[in-house]
Motif scaffolding. Structure first.
Motif, PDB file in Angstrom:
ATOM      1  N   ASN A  89      -4.094 -22.379 -24.097  1.00 44.40           N
ATOM      2  CA  ASN A  89      -4.490 -23.669 -24.643  1.00 44.40           C
ATOM      3  C   ASN A  89      -4.539 -23.628 -26.163  1.00 44.40           C
ATOM      4  O   ASN A  89      -4.170 -24.580 -26.832  1.00 44.40           O
ATOM      5  N   ASN A  90      -5.003 -22.516 -26.717  1.00 44.90           N
ATOM      6  CA  ASN A  90      -5.093 -22.364 -28.165  1.00 44.90           C
ATOM      7  C   ASN A  90      -3.710 -22.450 -28.803  1.00 44.90           C
ATOM      8  O   ASN A  90      -3.523 -23.095 -29.826  1.00 44.90           O
ATOM      9  N   THR A  91      -2.721 -21.798 -28.208  1.00 42.20           N
ATOM     10  CA  THR A  91      -1.366 -21.806 -28.743  1.00 42.20           C
ATOM     11  C   THR A  91      -0.793 -23.214 -28.722  1.00 42.20           C
ATOM     12  O   THR A  91      -0.187 -23.661 -29.690  1.00 42.20           O
ATOM     13  N   THR A  92      -1.021 -23.934 -27.645  1.00 49.84           N
ATOM     14  CA  THR A  92      -0.517 -25.296 -27.522  1.00 49.84           C
ATOM     15  C   THR A  92      -1.134 -26.199 -28.586  1.00 49.84           C
ATOM     16  O   THR A  92      -0.449 -27.004 -29.213  1.00 49.84           O
ATOM     17  N   THR A  93      -2.425 -26.052 -28.821  1.00 49.94           N
ATOM     18  CA  THR A  93      -3.111 -26.859 -29.826  1.00 49.94           C
ATOM     19  C   THR A  93      -2.560 -26.588 -31.211  1.00 49.94           C
ATOM     20  O   THR A  93      -2.299 -27.508 -31.982  1.00 49.94           O
ATOM     21  N   HIS A  94      -2.359 -25.315 -31.545  1.00 49.70           N
ATOM     22  CA  HIS A  94      -1.820 -24.961 -32.861  1.00 49.70           C
ATOM     23  C   HIS A  94      -0.405 -25.510 -33.046  1.00 49.70           C
ATOM     24  O   HIS A  94      -0.053 -26.000 -34.118  1.00 49.70           O
ATOM     25  N   GLN A  95       0.408 -25.432 -31.992  1.00 51.25           N
ATOM     26  CA  GLN A  95       1.773 -25.948 -32.089  1.00 51.25           C
ATOM     27  C   GLN A  95       1.761 -27.450 -32.293  1.00 51.25           C
ATOM     28  O   GLN A  95       2.528 -27.986 -33.094  1.00 51.25           O
ATOM     29  N   ALA A  96       0.876 -28.161 -31.608  1.00 53.24           N
ATOM     30  CA  ALA A  96       0.789 -29.616 -31.756  1.00 53.24           C
ATOM     31  C   ALA A  96       0.362 -29.983 -33.174  1.00 53.24           C
ATOM     32  O   ALA A  96       0.894 -30.921 -33.774  1.00 53.24           O
ATOM     33  N   ARG A  97      -0.582 -29.242 -33.738  1.00 52.66           N
ATOM     34  CA  ARG A  97      -1.036 -29.520 -35.106  1.00 52.66           C
ATOM     35  C   ARG A  97       0.080 -29.265 -36.109  1.00 52.66           C
ATOM     36  O   ARG A  97       0.248 -30.018 -37.069  1.00 52.66           O
ATOM     37  N   ARG A  98       0.835 -28.202 -35.905  1.00 53.95           N
ATOM     38  CA  ARG A  98       1.954 -27.910 -36.817  1.00 53.95           C
ATOM     39  C   ARG A  98       2.974 -29.032 -36.784  1.00 53.95           C
ATOM     40  O   ARG A  98       3.503 -29.438 -37.813  1.00 53.95           O
ATOM     41  N   MET A  99       3.250 -29.545 -35.581  1.00 49.61           N
ATOM     42  CA  MET A  99       4.223 -30.631 -35.461  1.00 49.61           C
ATOM     43  C   MET A  99       3.712 -31.893 -36.147  1.00 49.61           C
ATOM     44  O   MET A  99       4.460 -32.589 -36.824  1.00 49.61           O
ATOM     45  N   GLN A 100       2.412 -32.196 -36.007  1.00 46.07           N
ATOM     46  CA  GLN A 100       1.831 -33.364 -36.668  1.00 46.07           C
ATOM     47  C   GLN A 100       1.895 -33.221 -38.179  1.00 46.07           C
ATOM     48  O   GLN A 100       2.238 -34.163 -38.891  1.00 46.07           O
TER      49      GLN A 100
END
Length: 108
Positions: A89-100
């Motif tokens: 879940n942590n990895t997914t959250t970080h990837q989403a923030r990077r994309m934003q």
């Protein structure tokens, strides 16, 4: 903004603590700097030597046997292995923030 009366950060040149409370009087010279690091452990306390002997070895073997037997009981809950197809879940959250962040940076 006008009307604040000099309150806020960075205003005023006074010290926020009493220097005399630290043990330094006004106009007194500061103590010399320490050139060597302090010792990591107090020298007066020494570690207790490990107990050795047949009795201690027997107790250690019993302890290991008991721990092994406890793991074989039906009440022992085994840690679940992470599933291969599922992402952290942590990895997914970080990837989403990077994309934003990258998409908002492009829009500026």
């Amino acid at each position: 903004m006008a009307g604040r009366g000099g309150r806020g950060r960075g205003r005023g040149g006074h010290m926020t603590f009493n220097v005399e409370a630290v043990g330094i009087g006004k106009g007194e010279a500061l103590p010399p700097p320490t050139l060597q690091p302090s010792p990591l452990f107090p020298v007066k306390y020494k570690p207790v030597p490990l107990q050795t002997g047949e009795e201690v070895e027997y107790m250690l073997a019993l302890k290991q046997e008991l721990r092994g037997a406890m793991k074989n009981l039906p009440y022992f809950i085994k840690p679940s292995a992470p599933k291969k197809g599922k992402k952290n879940n942590n990895t997914t959250t970080h990837q989403a923030r990077r994309m934003q962040n990258s998409s908002s940076a492009r829009g500026q």
